[in-house]
Design a protein around this motif. Structure first.
Motif, PDB file in Angstrom:
ATOM      1  N   SER A 166       0.819  -1.192   0.011  1.00  0.00           N
ATOM      2  CA  SER A 166      -0.011  -0.050   0.014  1.00  0.00           C
ATOM      3  C   SER A 166       0.751   1.110  -0.114  1.00  0.00           C
ATOM      4  CB  SER A 166      -0.800  -0.089   1.135  1.00  0.00           C
ATOM      5  OG  SER A 166      -0.270   0.038   2.322  1.00  0.00           O
ATOM      6  N   MET A 167       0.248   2.251  -0.529  1.00  0.00           N
ATOM      7  CA  MET A 167       1.134   3.464  -0.837  1.00  0.00           C
ATOM      8  C   MET A 167       1.016   4.085   0.767  1.00  0.00           C
ATOM      9  SD  MET A 167       2.521   3.796  -3.339  1.00  0.00           S
ATOM     10  CE  MET A 167       3.039   5.526  -3.599  1.00  0.00           C
ATOM     11  N   LEU A 168       1.950   4.989   0.949  1.00  0.00           N
ATOM     12  CA  LEU A 168       1.883   5.705   2.279  1.00  0.00           C
ATOM     13  C   LEU A 168       1.142   6.958   2.319  1.00  0.00           C
ATOM     14  CD1 LEU A 168       5.666   5.695   3.340  1.00  0.00           C
ATOM     15  CD2 LEU A 168       4.011   4.094   3.847  1.00  0.00           C
ATOM     16  N   ARG A 169       0.555   7.134   3.035  1.00  0.00           N
ATOM     17  CA  ARG A 169      -0.586   8.339   3.195  1.00  0.00           C
ATOM     18  C   ARG A 169       0.256   9.658   3.457  1.00  0.00           C
ATOM     19  NH1 ARG A 169      -5.452   5.694   6.835  1.00  0.00           N
ATOM     20  NH2 ARG A 169      -5.785   3.900   5.332  1.00  0.00           N
ATOM     21  N   SER A 170      -0.256  10.935   2.904  1.00  0.00           N
ATOM     22  CA  SER A 170       0.586  11.828   3.027  1.00  0.00           C
ATOM     23  C   SER A 170       0.754  12.433   4.306  1.00  0.00           C
ATOM     24  CB  SER A 170       0.136  12.895   1.958  1.00  0.00           C
ATOM     25  OG  SER A 170      -1.296  13.303   2.320  1.00  0.00           O
ATOM     26  N   GLY A 171      -0.213  12.103   5.119  1.00  0.00           N
ATOM     27  CA  GLY A 171      -0.487  12.704   6.601  1.00  0.00           C
ATOM     28  C   GLY A 171       0.400  11.940   7.498  1.00  0.00           C
ATOM     29  N   HIS A 172       1.046  10.679   7.150  1.00  0.00           N
ATOM     30  CA  HIS A 172       1.839   9.985   7.944  1.00  0.00           C
ATOM     31  C   HIS A 172       3.335  10.322   7.513  1.00  0.00           C
ATOM     32  CE1 HIS A 172      -1.637   6.707   8.043  1.00  0.00           C
ATOM     33  NE2 HIS A 172      -1.630   7.681   8.976  1.00  0.00           N
ATOM     34  N   ILE A 173       4.218   9.731   7.893  1.00  0.00           N
ATOM     35  CA  ILE A 173       5.679   9.835   7.894  1.00  0.00           C
ATOM     36  C   ILE A 173       6.065  10.493   6.842  1.00  0.00           C
ATOM     37  CG2 ILE A 173       8.075   9.053   8.354  1.00  0.00           C
ATOM     38  CD1 ILE A 173       6.785   6.751   9.560  1.00  0.00           C
ATOM     39  N   PRO A 174       6.688  12.010   6.623  1.00  0.00           N
ATOM     40  CA  PRO A 174       7.065  12.669   5.482  1.00  0.00           C
ATOM     41  C   PRO A 174       7.804  11.873   4.868  1.00  0.00           C
ATOM     42  CG  PRO A 174       6.498  14.033   7.555  1.00  0.00           C
ATOM     43  CD  PRO A 174       6.942  12.947   8.044  1.00  0.00           C
ATOM     44  N   ARG A 175       8.001  11.853   3.512  1.00  0.00           N
ATOM     45  CA  ARG A 175       8.933  11.500   2.521  1.00  0.00           C
ATOM     46  C   ARG A 175      10.044  12.316   2.527  1.00  0.00           C
ATOM     47  NH1 ARG A 175       8.675   8.584  -3.248  1.00  0.00           N
ATOM     48  NH2 ARG A 175       6.399   8.204  -2.501  1.00  0.00           N
ATOM     49  N   GLU A 176      11.339  11.788   2.837  1.00  0.00           N
ATOM     50  CA  GLU A 176      12.533  12.458   2.647  1.00  0.00           C
ATOM     51  C   GLU A 176      12.611  12.969   1.009  1.00  0.00           C
ATOM     52  OE1 GLU A 176      15.580  10.522   4.535  1.00  0.00           O
ATOM     53  OE2 GLU A 176      14.435  10.240   6.521  1.00  0.00           O
ATOM     54  N   LYS A 177      13.216  14.147   0.918  1.00  0.00           N
ATOM     55  CA  LYS A 177      13.591  14.476  -0.465  1.00  0.00           C
ATOM     56  C   LYS A 177      15.197  14.662  -0.437  1.00  0.00           C
ATOM     57  CE  LYS A 177      12.568  17.767  -4.132  1.00  0.00           C
ATOM     58  NZ  LYS A 177      12.516  16.441  -5.091  1.00  0.00           N
ATOM     59  N   LEU A 178      15.901  14.001  -1.282  1.00  0.00           N
ATOM     60  CA  LEU A 178      17.201  14.105  -1.332  1.00  0.00           C
ATOM     61  C   LEU A 178      17.392  15.069  -2.544  1.00  0.00           C
ATOM     62  CD1 LEU A 178      20.058  13.118  -0.417  1.00  0.00           C
ATOM     63  CD2 LEU A 178      19.843  11.017  -2.107  1.00  0.00           C
ATOM     64  N   GLU A 179      18.287  16.163  -2.401  1.00  0.00           N
ATOM     65  CA  GLU A 179      18.444  17.172  -3.486  1.00  0.00           C
ATOM     66  C   GLU A 179      19.614  16.395  -4.472  1.00  0.00           C
ATOM     67  OE1 GLU A 179      16.694  19.401  -4.405  1.00  0.00           O
ATOM     68  OE2 GLU A 179      15.472  19.533  -2.813  1.00  0.00           O
ATOM     69  N   LEU A 180      19.470  16.032  -5.625  1.00  0.00           N
ATOM     70  CA  LEU A 180      20.395  15.648  -6.546  1.00  0.00           C
ATOM     71  C   LEU A 180      20.574  16.433  -7.813  1.00  0.00           C
ATOM     72  CD1 LEU A 180      19.486  11.736  -6.425  1.00  0.00           C
ATOM     73  CD2 LEU A 180      21.348  13.042  -5.394  1.00  0.00           C
ATOM     74  N   ALA A 181      21.847  16.420  -8.518  1.00  0.00           N
ATOM     75  CA  ALA A 181      21.784  17.232  -9.514  1.00  0.00           C
ATOM     76  C   ALA A 181      21.136  16.991 -10.796  1.00  0.00           C
ATOM     77  CB  ALA A 181      23.297  17.335  -9.786  1.00  0.00           C
ATOM     78  N   ARG A 182      20.546  17.723 -11.458  1.00  0.00           N
ATOM     79  CA  ARG A 182      19.640  17.274 -12.522  1.00  0.00           C
ATOM     80  C   ARG A 182      20.404  16.577 -13.627  1.00  0.00           C
ATOM     81  NH1 ARG A 182      15.512  21.694 -14.641  1.00  0.00           N
ATOM     82  NH2 ARG A 182      14.728  19.973 -15.937  1.00  0.00           N
ATOM     83  N   HIS A 183      21.730  16.862 -13.752  1.00  0.00           N
ATOM     84  CA  HIS A 183      22.380  16.440 -14.937  1.00  0.00           C
ATOM     85  C   HIS A 183      23.045  14.963 -14.509  1.00  0.00           C
ATOM     86  CE1 HIS A 183      25.269  18.575 -12.749  1.00  0.00           C
ATOM     87  NE2 HIS A 183      26.147  17.898 -13.196  1.00  0.00           N
ATOM     88  N   TYR A 184      23.175  14.799 -13.249  1.00  0.00           N
ATOM     89  CA  TYR A 184      23.991  13.864 -12.432  1.00  0.00           C
ATOM     90  C   TYR A 184      23.305  13.348 -11.470  1.00  0.00           C
ATOM     91  CZ  TYR A 184      27.964  10.974 -11.054  1.00  0.00           C
ATOM     92  OH  TYR A 184      28.838   9.883 -10.748  1.00  0.00           O
ATOM     93  N   PRO A 185      22.023  12.786 -11.423  1.00  0.00           N
ATOM     94  CA  PRO A 185      21.364  12.495 -10.316  1.00  0.00           C
ATOM     95  C   PRO A 185      21.493  11.342  -9.283  1.00  0.00           C
ATOM     96  CG  PRO A 185      19.732  11.881 -12.225  1.00  0.00           C
ATOM     97  CD  PRO A 185      21.126  12.403 -12.447  1.00  0.00           C
ATOM     98  N   ILE A 186      22.782  11.185  -8.758  1.00  0.00           N
ATOM     99  CA  ILE A 186      23.164  10.066  -8.154  1.00  0.00           C
ATOM    100  C   ILE A 186      24.109  10.615  -7.012  1.00  0.00           C
ATOM    101  CG2 ILE A 186      25.085   9.669  -9.896  1.00  0.00           C
ATOM    102  CD1 ILE A 186      24.649   6.668  -9.161  1.00  0.00           C
TER     103      ILE A 186
END
Length: 296
Positions: A2-22
């Motif tokens: 099941s997908m996580l609900r947005s009201g639960h644990i927030p998804r962490e966002k990792l900032e990666l370079a657009r030209h080298y997203p790793i």
């Protein structure tokens, strides 16, 4: 899953370079932060270079050792624990990097897309092609760290070959999530409790109150929570408080006594004892490493 609900644990966002997203890093041990249940918007590959430990992923425990490789999907709720001398290569990358490759190989990301259906988070360590995969990951990291001419293309090609070999040699029929995991509904209840604990970490929660949030008896709740997270509920609450305390020690000029109270500890002595036990040093020493003035 099941997908996580947005009201639960927030998804962490990792900032990666657009030209080298790793991102490719080695981690030594597991910090208190990553002992917390979390999830993120990137795909992740973990290669265990040395030591032992275990992951809890969607309520299922995976023990790992030197040479193992684990795949973590962007929707996988997980936390990690070290048992001895852990050094782990962690590769995090954006799935969109492989959009063009999917035009001629639509299954290139299947090891993540079909996780729990045809693939497991922990790759079969006895599969004959494991050594080849390890070599690809080490070569990928070497190119990434060296940063020579066309290193991005070489990193990309190694990652593409890794994914293709996993798809070819590690696909299994009838994988399922296993009978030892907990159901999606039960896992969702644990997410709700963890979210409330995160939002109100300074509150003096009791086991009965936490169980009451999801209408379970304290004993049943404790069993499910331990299975999902790997630690008892009130010990997990201590971890949450300590993570916030470390942030305040590093980023604020608050007195240590005030930080202890702000994070829900009953007294300075209680805070110092638990901080030393779980972080491995004292709050005073932890703050001094940041270069901030030590205040009590």
């Amino acid at each position: 899953m099941s997908m996580l609900r947005s009201g639960h644990i927030p998804r962490e966002k990792l900032e990666l370079a657009r030209h080298y997203p790793i991102q490719v890093v080695d981690t030594i041990g597991v910090t208190a932060y990553y002992q917390k249940l979390h999830w993120h918007d990137v795909l992740e590959i973990n290669f265990i270079k040395s030591g032992t430990g275990y992951y809890i992923i969607n309520g299922k425990t995976f023990e790992f050792r030197q040479g193992d490789i684990l795949l973590i999907n962007s929707n996988d709720l997980h936390c990690a624990y070290e048992t001895k001398d852990l050094v782990m290569q962690v590769i995090s990358f954006d799935a969109s990097w492989f959009v063009s490759s999917q035009r001629y190989d639509p299954e290139v990301l299947s090891p993540f897309k079909e996780m729990g259906v045809h693939f497991t988070n922990l790759l079969d360590r006895d599969e004959p092609h494991m050594e080849h995969l390890r070599g690809l990951l080490l070569e990928l990291q070497e190119e990434h760290d060296r940063g020579g001419g066309s290193y991005g293309s070489l990193v990309y090609s190694n990652m593409l070959r890794f994914l293709a070999y996993v798809n070819r040699y590690f696909r299994r029929e009838g994988v399922g999530r296993g009978k030892d995991g907990i159901s999606a509904a039960q896992l969702d209840k644990m997410r709700k409790v963890i979210f409330d604990m995160e939002q109100n970490f300074a509150y003096p929660w009791t086991l009965e109150e936490l169980a009451g949030l999801v209408y379970l008896s304290p004993s049943r709740f404790s069993d499910l929570f331990r299975q999902a997270v790997g630690t008892p509920p009130l010990l997990y609450l201590i971890h949450i408080r300590l993570v916030h305390a470390v942030k305040l020690l590093e980023c604020s000029d608050m007195k240590i006594t005030d930080i202890a109270l702000e994070c829900g500890f009953r007294s300075l002595s209680n805070f110092n004892r638990l901080f030393k036990k779980h972080i491995g040093t004292s709050p005073k020493i932890s703050r001094s490493r940041t270069g901030r003035e030590t205040v009590r």
